[in-house]
Scaffold this motif. Sequence first.
Motif, short mmCIF file in Angstrom:
data_model
loop_
_atom_site.label_atom_id
_atom_site.label_comp_id
_atom_site.label_asym_id
_atom_site.label_seq_id
_atom_site.Cartn_x
_atom_site.Cartn_y
_atom_site.Cartn_z
N PHE A 50 108.15 -7.32 9.61
CA PHE A 50 106.88 -7.27 9.11
C PHE A 50 106.88 -6.36 7.73
N LYS A 51 106.43 -6.63 6.63
CA LYS A 51 106.17 -5.50 5.72
C LYS A 51 104.63 -5.58 5.04
N VAL A 52 104.22 -4.60 4.76
CA VAL A 52 102.76 -4.40 4.17
C VAL A 52 102.94 -3.75 2.94
N MET A 53 102.42 -4.48 1.82
CA MET A 53 102.52 -3.76 0.31
C MET A 53 101.12 -3.56 -0.07
N VAL A 54 100.87 -2.60 -0.98
CA VAL A 54 99.47 -2.61 -1.63
C VAL A 54 99.86 -2.26 -3.20
N HIS A 55 99.35 -3.37 -3.99
CA HIS A 55 99.60 -2.98 -5.39
C HIS A 55 98.54 -3.69 -6.19
N ASN A 56 98.13 -3.27 -7.11
CA ASN A 56 96.91 -3.78 -8.13
C ASN A 56 95.69 -4.23 -7.29
N ASN A 57 95.14 -3.53 -6.28
CA ASN A 57 94.08 -3.86 -5.31
C ASN A 57 94.27 -5.48 -4.40
N PRO A 110 86.42 -3.17 -3.16
CA PRO A 110 86.16 -1.79 -3.68
C PRO A 110 85.89 -0.69 -2.67
N GLN A 111 85.16 -1.22 -1.78
CA GLN A 111 84.51 -0.25 -0.72
C GLN A 111 85.84 0.36 0.23
N VAL A 112 87.03 -0.38 0.14
CA VAL A 112 88.10 0.10 0.96
C VAL A 112 88.86 1.24 0.29
N ASN A 113 88.92 2.43 1.26
CA ASN A 113 89.72 3.56 0.78
C ASN A 113 91.38 3.12 0.80
N ILE A 114 91.93 2.77 -0.15
CA ILE A 114 93.40 2.29 -0.19
C ILE A 114 94.20 3.50 0.21
N ASN A 115 93.95 4.75 0.00
CA ASN A 115 94.72 5.81 0.36
C ASN A 115 94.88 5.79 2.08
N GLU A 116 93.95 5.38 2.62
CA GLU A 116 93.78 5.51 4.20
C GLU A 116 94.44 4.25 4.96
N ILE A 117 94.84 3.07 4.08
CA ILE A 117 95.25 1.95 4.95
C ILE A 117 96.35 2.25 5.74
N GLU A 118 96.34 1.87 7.00
CA GLU A 118 97.33 2.04 7.68
C GLU A 118 97.78 0.70 8.68
N ALA A 119 98.90 0.54 9.09
CA ALA A 119 99.73 -0.46 9.63
C ALA A 119 100.10 -0.17 11.08
N GLN A 139 101.57 -7.83 17.98
CA GLN A 139 100.44 -8.03 17.12
C GLN A 139 100.58 -6.87 15.85
N LEU A 140 100.38 -7.28 14.80
CA LEU A 140 100.33 -6.32 13.48
C LEU A 140 98.88 -6.21 13.23
N GLN A 141 98.59 -5.00 13.19
CA GLN A 141 97.19 -4.72 12.93
C GLN A 141 97.09 -3.64 11.60
N VAL A 142 96.38 -4.17 10.62
CA VAL A 142 96.45 -3.62 9.28
C VAL A 142 94.78 -3.05 9.14
N ARG A 143 94.76 -1.90 9.18
CA ARG A 143 93.47 -1.10 9.14
C ARG A 143 92.82 -0.79 7.97
N LEU A 144 91.78 -1.28 7.47
CA LEU A 144 91.17 -0.87 5.97
C LEU A 144 89.98 -0.24 6.02
N PRO A 145 89.92 1.30 6.15
CA PRO A 145 88.92 1.93 6.44
C PRO A 145 88.05 2.07 4.99
N TYR A 146 86.58 1.91 5.14
CA TYR A 146 85.93 2.17 3.90
C TYR A 146 85.58 3.61 3.48
N HIS A 147 85.23 3.89 2.07
CA HIS A 147 85.16 4.95 1.63
C HIS A 147 83.77 5.51 2.34
N SER A 148 83.59 6.90 2.38
CA SER A 148 82.36 7.47 2.94
C SER A 148 81.36 7.09 2.31
N ALA A 149 81.53 6.89 0.94
CA ALA A 149 80.16 6.52 0.15
C ALA A 149 79.85 5.05 0.53
#
Length: 128
Positions: free
Chosen positions: A55-62, A91-100, A106-116
């Motif tokens: 598995f590979k998980v990449m983030v690029h250009n939202n 936009p509500q996802v904190n990209i810097n906090e994404i984890e796999a 099972q692969l789980q990719v967690r997308l936490p929201y910004h506190s705001a």
Amino acid sequence: MNLIHNKKFLKNIAQHLNLFNTISGGVSETQVTVSKYTRGAVIKVWAASVSPESFKVMVHNNQLTIFSLLHSNDNPDLHVPMFNRVFVIPPQVNINEIEAVYHEGQLQVRLPYHSAAIRPKEIEIKQL
């Protein structure tokens, strides 16, 4: 030898079946679910006989891209794409906090929201 009880044999044959199916134009049997919660979202991916290293998980250009490659044991340069899925990151996802995390097949990719996005913030209105 009873082949049904030999887990190593079954895993090996399942991987070869997936390889032949993919090379012949088929696709790997993959299940994807997206669950939304108060504090974020979770993308769960399950693919038959796909190892965590594939598995590979990449983030690029939202965009979040999840894919897997089947590696040949005989030829290390041969990689067959098994799965590819692209998600637009809201936009509500904190990209810097994404984890796999890979857990129990099972692969789980967690997308936490910004506190705001979780707690409303009142904006002061200035008078000019």
